[in-house]
Design an enzyme around this catalytic site. Structure first.
Site, PDB file in Angstrom:
ATOM      1  CB  CYS A  28      -0.915  -0.006   1.219  1.00  0.00           C
ATOM      2  SG  CYS A  28      -1.945   1.464   1.365  1.00  0.00           S
ATOM      3  CE1 TYR A  33      -2.785  29.873  -0.201  1.00  0.00           C
ATOM      4  CE2 TYR A  33      -1.521  30.945   1.522  1.00  0.00           C
ATOM      5  CZ  TYR A  33      -1.731  30.673   0.188  1.00  0.00           C
ATOM      6  OH  TYR A  33      -0.877  31.192  -0.752  1.00  0.00           O
ATOM      7  CG  ASP A  50      -2.214  25.998   7.234  1.00  0.00           C
ATOM      8  OD1 ASP A  50      -1.328  25.260   6.756  1.00  0.00           O
ATOM      9  OD2 ASP A  50      -3.181  25.569   7.898  1.00  0.00           O
ATOM     10  CB  CYS A 102       2.159  20.169   5.056  1.00  0.00           C
ATOM     11  SG  CYS A 102       1.514  20.773   3.488  1.00  0.00           S
TER      12      CYS A 102
END
Length: 468
Positions: free
Chosen positions: A88, A322, A389, A416
């Protein structure tokens, strides 16, 4: 060619088997080795290991390979908690113990800041997730129907569009994980068409599950290319009766032959179209198709970090670019600041306004739907702090240009992706007069290669700056 060769043998081709020493991990968690004059990437291999691999693809400057056998394992190698981990593509580092994942993620941020931004700001220790399994509050699961009528549901095999069939996923919150098998069985028993790739006239494409981690609310959403699903209302009512925690069943229509997961229209079939979530002392409504961080407890840990940074400046106006449904806008408003959120999704903005109203914050929080790069400039003149963000790709050039044209006194940047964060920080420091005051990485995504980082920048402040 299928014989075993050594790394120094120049006669290599696809299918060759070689023994190599793994010296590092790539940004996405693949083992890295040298093979003659090329870099070699091996999924499932760890630094310090000697492994036997099979070459699968040759590019101009690198090889890709499959792991055949671990000859000398690394001390931090572990048995993956998921039986499908080898196949996976949802989680890439389950074979690395938690302590190894944490060290690697911290180092990813350090390396990006040094090598891309060329800054020497210290990186604080990683804020480790309290739960490395069972944490995800959302899943969007691709579907397909086999020729014999059986339903396959699961995430894609690494590097492919092939579904790895599953009934359980260890990183999902158990309250969602326990629903996968019975929901699959019900969808399999239906005569609804399943056409994930829109090749046979359309049908079901994905099964989406969303959880309010603190409330326990569950929302079930079927994603389909059309609404011709006879009996859906009956099945939705049965699901809500069978599972009291299910507060709603929705149908999202995604009629385009693209890989976009969800479409612009979501219909409530039964119950309501949102879950309630308690977040940092507030109550939020989160719909089926709007963004919210998948690790609620880790996302909450950002709030005190943001408020601590704001404590160093007089209370004023914060602009949240955002902003989504107001995840971080509203806790700042609750702390006494005036806030204005900008978000591309009109649906998310409507939810943000609802969340502000439900929490008694409409006098401090306003929201605007639009492209950040186009809307931001009008607000920077009155902005004391800018909260960013952005998506994984980082700031658009036009957004960065608007910030540099009228730079606010302080920027809080939640990222991120360490690489795009470092790229943007380099521009803000070099051209905006900012000093990078702190970097706090957080592990929002255990078992994966991703890491979140909060950067605090201030104009004209003393502190660590460009490296040598």
């Amino acid at each position: 060619m299928d014989s075993l060769t050594t790394g120094s043998n120049l006669d290599l081709s696809t299918g060759s088997r070689v023994e190599v020493e793994i010296t590092g991990l790539s940004h996405d968690g693949q083992g890295v080795a040298r093979l003659n004059d090329r870099v070699l990437f091996v999924s499932g291999a760890l630094p310090g290991e000697r492994v036997k691999v099979r070459l699968t693809h040759r590019a101009r400057r690198h090889w890709l390979a499959e792991l055949d056998q671990v000859l000398v394992p690394a001390p931090e190698r572990q048995r993956p908690p998921c039986i499908l981990a080898e196949h996976c593509g949802g989680c890439s580092v389950q074979h690395l113990a938690d302590s190894g994942q944490q060290h690697w993620k911290h180092q990813k941020v350090v390396d990006a800041i040094r090598r891309i931004a060329h800054l020497d700001t210290p990186v604080s220790p990683l804020l480790v997730a309290p739960d490395s399994l069972g944490y995800r509050n959302r899943a969007i699961i691709p579907l397909e129907r086999c020729e014999d009528g059986r339903l396959r549901a699961g995430f894609y095999r690494r590097g492919s569009h092939t579904i790895v069939n599953m009934n359980h996923c260890p990183v999902l919150d158990p309250r969602l994980d326990s629903l996968i098998a019975p929901l699959k069985a019900d969808l399999e028993s239906s005569d609804w068409p399943v056409d994930r790739d829109f090749r046979e006239g359309g049908g079901l494409r994905h099964l989406a599950l969303r959880l309010g981690s603190h409330s326990g609310d569950v929302l079930i959403t079927l994603v389909s290319s059309h609404a011709e699903l006879e009996g859906l209302e009956v099945l939705a009512a049965a699901w809500m009766q069978r599972w009291p925690q299910v507060v709603g069943v929705c149908l999202n229509l995604q009629p385009l032959a693209t890989n976009t997961l969800m479409g612009p229209e979501t219909r409530v079939v039964a119950g309501r179209g949102w879950v309630e979530e308690r977040f940092s002392g507030l109550t939020l409504q989160i719909a089926a198709d709007t963004f919210f961080q998948v690790h609620t407890r880790q996302a909450e840990r950002v709030v005190p970090l943001v408020l601590a940074a704001l404590d160093t400046v007089p209370t004023g106006m914060m602009v949240d670019a955002y902003c989504g449904i107001g995840t971080y806008t509203l806790p700042v408003a609750a702390a006494g600041w005036q806030v204005h959120g900008i978000e591309l999704s009109a649906e998310a903005v409507q939810q943000a306004r609802t969340n502000a109203r439900e929490n008694g914050l409409t006098d401090r929080a306003s929201f605007e739907a639009g492209v950040v790069a186009q809307c931001l400039a009008a607000h920077l003149a009155h902005c004391d702090v800018l909260f960013l963000d952005p998506p994984r790709k980082g700031l658009e050039p036009a957004t960065l240009a608007a910030i540099l044209e009228r730079p606010p006194a302080q920027i809080l940047y939640l990222s991120c992706d360490p690489a795009t964060l470092a790229r943007d920080l380099a521009q803000l420091v070099a051209h905006g007069g900012y000093r990078l005051e702190s970097l706090q990485p957080l592990d929002f995504f255990p078992q994966t290669s991703h890491v979140e980082t909060l950067a605090v920048l201030r104009r004209g402040a003393a502190g660590p700056g460009p490296g040598a």
